[in-house]
Write an enzyme that holds these catalytic residues in place. Structure first.
Site, short mmCIF file in Angstrom:
data_model
loop_
_atom_site.label_atom_id
_atom_site.label_comp_id
_atom_site.label_asym_id
_atom_site.label_seq_id
_atom_site.Cartn_x
_atom_site.Cartn_y
_atom_site.Cartn_z
CG ASP A 174 0.32 13.77 1.25
OD1 ASP A 174 -0.75 14.26 1.65
OD2 ASP A 174 1.08 12.88 1.07
CB CYS B 95 -8.98 16.29 6.90
SG CYS B 95 -9.01 14.84 8.01
CE1 TYR C 59 -3.49 2.94 0.82
CE2 TYR C 59 -1.97 3.67 2.57
CZ TYR C 59 -2.52 3.92 1.76
OH TYR C 59 -3.36 5.22 1.35
NE ARG D 282 -5.35 7.50 0.33
CZ ARG D 282 -4.91 8.58 0.10
NH1 ARG D 282 -4.67 9.75 0.09
NH2 ARG D 282 -5.64 8.94 1.85
CE LYS E 71 1.89 11.49 3.42
NZ LYS E 71 0.27 10.94 4.08
P1 GTP Z 1 -4.06 12.05 1.90
O1 GTP Z 1 -4.10 12.29 0.59
O2 GTP Z 1 -4.99 11.29 3.34
O3 GTP Z 1 -3.46 13.08 2.89
O4 GTP Z 1 -5.90 12.92 2.50
P2 GTP Z 1 -6.61 14.84 1.87
O5 GTP Z 1 -6.19 15.65 2.39
O6 GTP Z 1 -5.55 15.07 0.51
O7 GTP Z 1 -7.78 14.72 1.80
P3 GTP Z 1 -8.53 14.74 0.27
O8 GTP Z 1 -8.40 16.12 0.10
O9 GTP Z 1 -8.44 14.11 -0.20
O10 GTP Z 1 -9.88 14.50 1.24
C1 GTP Z 1 -10.43 13.58 1.44
C2 GTP Z 1 -11.63 13.69 1.70
O11 GTP Z 1 -12.49 14.63 2.04
C3 GTP Z 1 -13.00 13.38 0.49
O12 GTP Z 1 -13.83 12.72 0.45
C4 GTP Z 1 -13.19 14.34 -0.06
O13 GTP Z 1 -14.33 14.90 -0.65
C5 GTP Z 1 -13.35 15.01 1.60
N1 GTP Z 1 -13.40 16.47 1.55
C6 GTP Z 1 -12.69 17.73 0.94
N2 GTP Z 1 -12.49 18.72 1.17
C7 GTP Z 1 -13.80 18.66 1.14
C8 GTP Z 1 -14.79 19.89 2.16
O14 GTP Z 1 -14.72 21.35 2.01
N3 GTP Z 1 -16.00 19.96 2.69
C9 GTP Z 1 -17.00 18.30 2.68
N4 GTP Z 1 -17.17 18.01 3.46
N5 GTP Z 1 -15.80 17.31 2.87
C10 GTP Z 1 -14.79 17.42 2.20
C1 SPV Z 2 -2.58 9.82 4.24
O1 SPV Z 2 -2.71 8.60 5.06
O2 SPV Z 2 -2.08 10.33 4.52
C2 SPV Z 2 -1.77 9.67 2.06
C3 SPV Z 2 -1.96 8.42 1.46
O3 SPV Z 2 -1.21 11.09 2.24
S1 SPV Z 2 -0.22 7.57 1.83
O4 SPV Z 2 0.60 8.11 1.11
O5 SPV Z 2 -0.53 6.56 2.16
O6 SPV Z 2 0.65 8.05 3.20
MN MN Z 3 -1.16 12.63 2.91
#
Ligand code: GTP
Ligand code: SPV
Ligand code: MN
Length: 613
Positions: free
Chosen positions: A297, A274, A221, A389, A230
């Protein structure tokens, strides 16, 4: 692709540094692969690898009519997310890992890993993957080499990093580079049929911060296996950054331009899943605004020659959360995924395209789910895994900034911390000063997501969104942030810091704030604050917008929504303060005095407020 036998590891396409060749030979001797491949990073190599994986069953080629040059990978159902309980920081001294990391003594961990890696690549290929984090030639950039027996990892690393011969050619006897060893931990007996997604129930993601080494066993993964990301760019890099006076952060970077033509660069740390990818690619709902993406990220930040805070995105691609990504939430991401993409654990449509929850308003009548089973809307389970992803080159993003590979980085004007909080935390609040900013970052808590194994929804501290990624004692990391701010203040300008929460819910359990493209309304307030153009209300937790300070025109919000989004419950915050006190106690006397002082300021302001009301 150059294939060499283990005994002639130095026959690579470009001259190989002797230390590197000797290390590859040493790891090959331990892991006993059938062959060694030095990766060049060429398109032909990627094509060969993906064809082999299709033949092997690891990848399914998607229908080129809808999604050219794209693939679906289905992982083993037990290998879908980061495994924080199996992630170790093996510093010489336990206190240097700190209470938030799993620690193991380096010698003991080496002995354990020695046993696990012995013969672990039998029947497989050992790929040598030289990679750079950051644009080649940039003063920010750091190099590493990952040895892996997973072609999925190689193909993903080619998208996510600058990988191959150009990097290899830069490794000389004086180059510092990070050693990373990865095995799926599934050796093959002669003639044994391989499985689609080899892995091992025993998993170790181990980091040796003093020697800048990474050893990962048992998982393929992303976060456990793409060791540039990471493991190197956050866990090992955070230690380098502490030692060298810079910052390695779990942050997106964006450029925002308002209708007046004023541009700012903003870095934002939100915990995993988030909203970083979504915020970095935000499609503004207010006319006249432009948002450009620099990273989604990871950010590496340092004080530039000019004294200003500068940042790069060390990655070259996006490994983003698929569910929730759709035309109305993240149009840019949908468009960038037109092709050349690897999807992991999404669903497959009957005509051979990828699908996940949120891609279309209603699901197709029939799908093959992420585990390869028949699926219909009546199935009652998600068709795509919640942590499914996409992997895609950053260059494919329609909102990518011209500056995304600027070797000098971009000047950061504001920093944002975020989290997923159903209650208590307002839509946006501004920190009073740098010490208060570090206090906010240090005490962020957030509801857990599917990005890591654990209970989704449970509230936990995730300081600076770095809980799973800080390679040393978290309290020392706070001290490093404090001193970094003092250095900035000495010579340049300290960026303004804000906290946001897109995830506050009303009594009906629904999100109060529409989020996504509407988050530009919060950005507008942030930029106006940085430019000193709008006032604010001082509260115990920082500066809040004035009433009607956030432009909500044309938004269809229920009456009282903005009041709910900014409601401050003093009693609840006094309980938060107690929680922070116990949290700090876990770190003993390593917590910087400035943070204890900030806690007392919070408490006394809350008490004064409670008495005043
Ligand atoms: P990692 O890649 O794990 O580090 O995550 P990330 O912080 O890039 O999160 P990402 O933008 O992929 O969002 C994760 C989830 O949160 C998705 O299912 C989005 O649809 C949801 N999300 C993102 N922005 C918002 C927002 O402004 N409001 C709500 N309600 N959900 C959101
Ligand atoms: C996270 O979990 O914060 C990610 C996905 O951006 S991973 O690279 O799998 O950690
Ligand atoms: Mn991340």
């Amino acid at each position: 692709m150059t294939i060499v036998t283990p005994s002639s590891a130095s026959t690579s396409p470009v001259p190989v540094d002797e230390t590197l060749a000797a290390w590859v030979a040493e790891i090959a001797e331990l892991t006993t692969p059938d062959r060694i491949v030095w990766c060049t990073g060429s398109t032909a190599e990627f094509d060969t690898l993906t064809r082999e994986m299709v033949a092997q069953g690891t990848l399914t080629r998607l229908n080129a009519e809808f999604r050219p040059y794209s693939f679906l990978a289905r992982s083993d159902p037990s290998d879908v997310a980061r495994v924080e309980q199996r992630t170790f920081i093996c510093s010489e001294r336990e206190e240097d890992a700190g209470p938030t990391n799993n620690w193991a003594a380096p010698d003991e961990m080496r002995a354990t890993l020695g046993g696990l890696f012995a013969g672990s690549m039998r029947g497989r290929t050992l790929y040598v993957v030289p990679f750079a984090m950051g644009p080649l030639g940039s003063p920010f950039t750091r190099i590493g080499v990952e040895l892996t027996d997973s072609p999925y990892v190689v193909a993903s690393m080619r998208i996510m990093t600058r990988m191959g011969s150009d990097v290899l050619a830069r490794i000389t006897p004086t180059t510092e580079w990070v050693r990373a060893v990865h095995s799926v931990g599934a050796p093959l007996a002669p003639g044994e049929q391989d499985v689609a997604w080899p892995s091992n129930p025993v998993k170790y993601i181990s980091h040796f911060p003093e020697t800048r080494e990474i050893w990962s066993f048992g998982s393929a993964y992303g976060g456990n296996a793409l060791l540039a990301k990471k493991s190197m760019a956050l866990r090992i890099a955070s230690v380098m950054a502490r030692d060298e006076g810079w910052l390695a952060e779990h942050m997106l970077i964006l450029k925002a331009t308002n209708p007046k033509g004023r541009s700012m660069h903003i870095a934002a740390a939100f915990p995993s899943a988030c909203g970083k990818t979504n915020f970095a690619m935000l499609a503004p709902t207010i006319p006249g605004w432009t948002i450009e993406t620099i990273g989604d990220d990871i950010a590496w930040l340092r004080q530039g020659e000019d004294g200003r805070l500068r940042a790069i995105n060390p990655e070259a691609g996006f490994f983003g959360v698929a569910p929730g990504t759709g035309p109305s939430t993240n149009r840019n991401a949908v468009d960038m995924l037109w092709g050349n993409s690897i999807f992991t654990n999404v669903a497959l449509t009957d005509d051979g395209d990828a699908w996940w929850e949120g891609l279309t308003p209603t699901p197709p009548a029939h799908l093959t789910d992420w585990q390869g089973n028949d699926w219909t809307p009546a199935s009652g389970t998600p068709a795509a895994h919640p942590n499914s992803r996409f992997t895609v080159a950053a260059a494919q993003c329609p909102s990518i900034s011209d500056d995304w590979q600027n070797p000098d980085g971009v000047v950061i004007d504001a920093i944002i911390f975020g989290g997923r909080r159903t209650s208590n935390v307002p839509l946006v609040v501004e920190a009073r000063d740098w010490d208060h900013s570090v206090f906010i970052g240090a005490t962020i808590s957030s509801e857990q997501t599917a990005a890591a194994e654990g209970t989704v929804g449970s509230l936990r501290r995730d300081p600076f969104a770095m809980l799973p990624f800080c390679g040393y004692n978290m309290a020392d990391y706070w001290a490093h942030w404090l001193s970094f701010g003092r250095a900035l203040r000495g010579r340049g300008r300290v960026p303004r810091v804000f906290q946001v929460n897109w995830f506050r819910k009303g009594e009906d359990g629904r999100f109060l704030w529409p989020g996504f493209g509407e988050n530009v309304r919060v950005l507008e307030w942030i930029m106006d604050r940085v430019d000193g153009e709008v006032g604010a209300v001082e509260t115990p937790i920082g500066y809040l917008p004035l009433r009607d300070g956030i432009d909500t025109s044309d938004l269809d919000l229920a009456d009282g929504t903005m009041d709910e989004l900014f409601a401050l419950d003093d009693e609840a915050w006094l309980r938060e303060a107690d929680g922070i006190e116990s949290y700090f106690a876990e770190f003993g006397d390593r917590v910087p005095a400035e943070l204890h002082a900030q806690l007392e300021v919070l408490r006394s302001m809350l008490r004064a407020g409670a008495e005043g009301s």
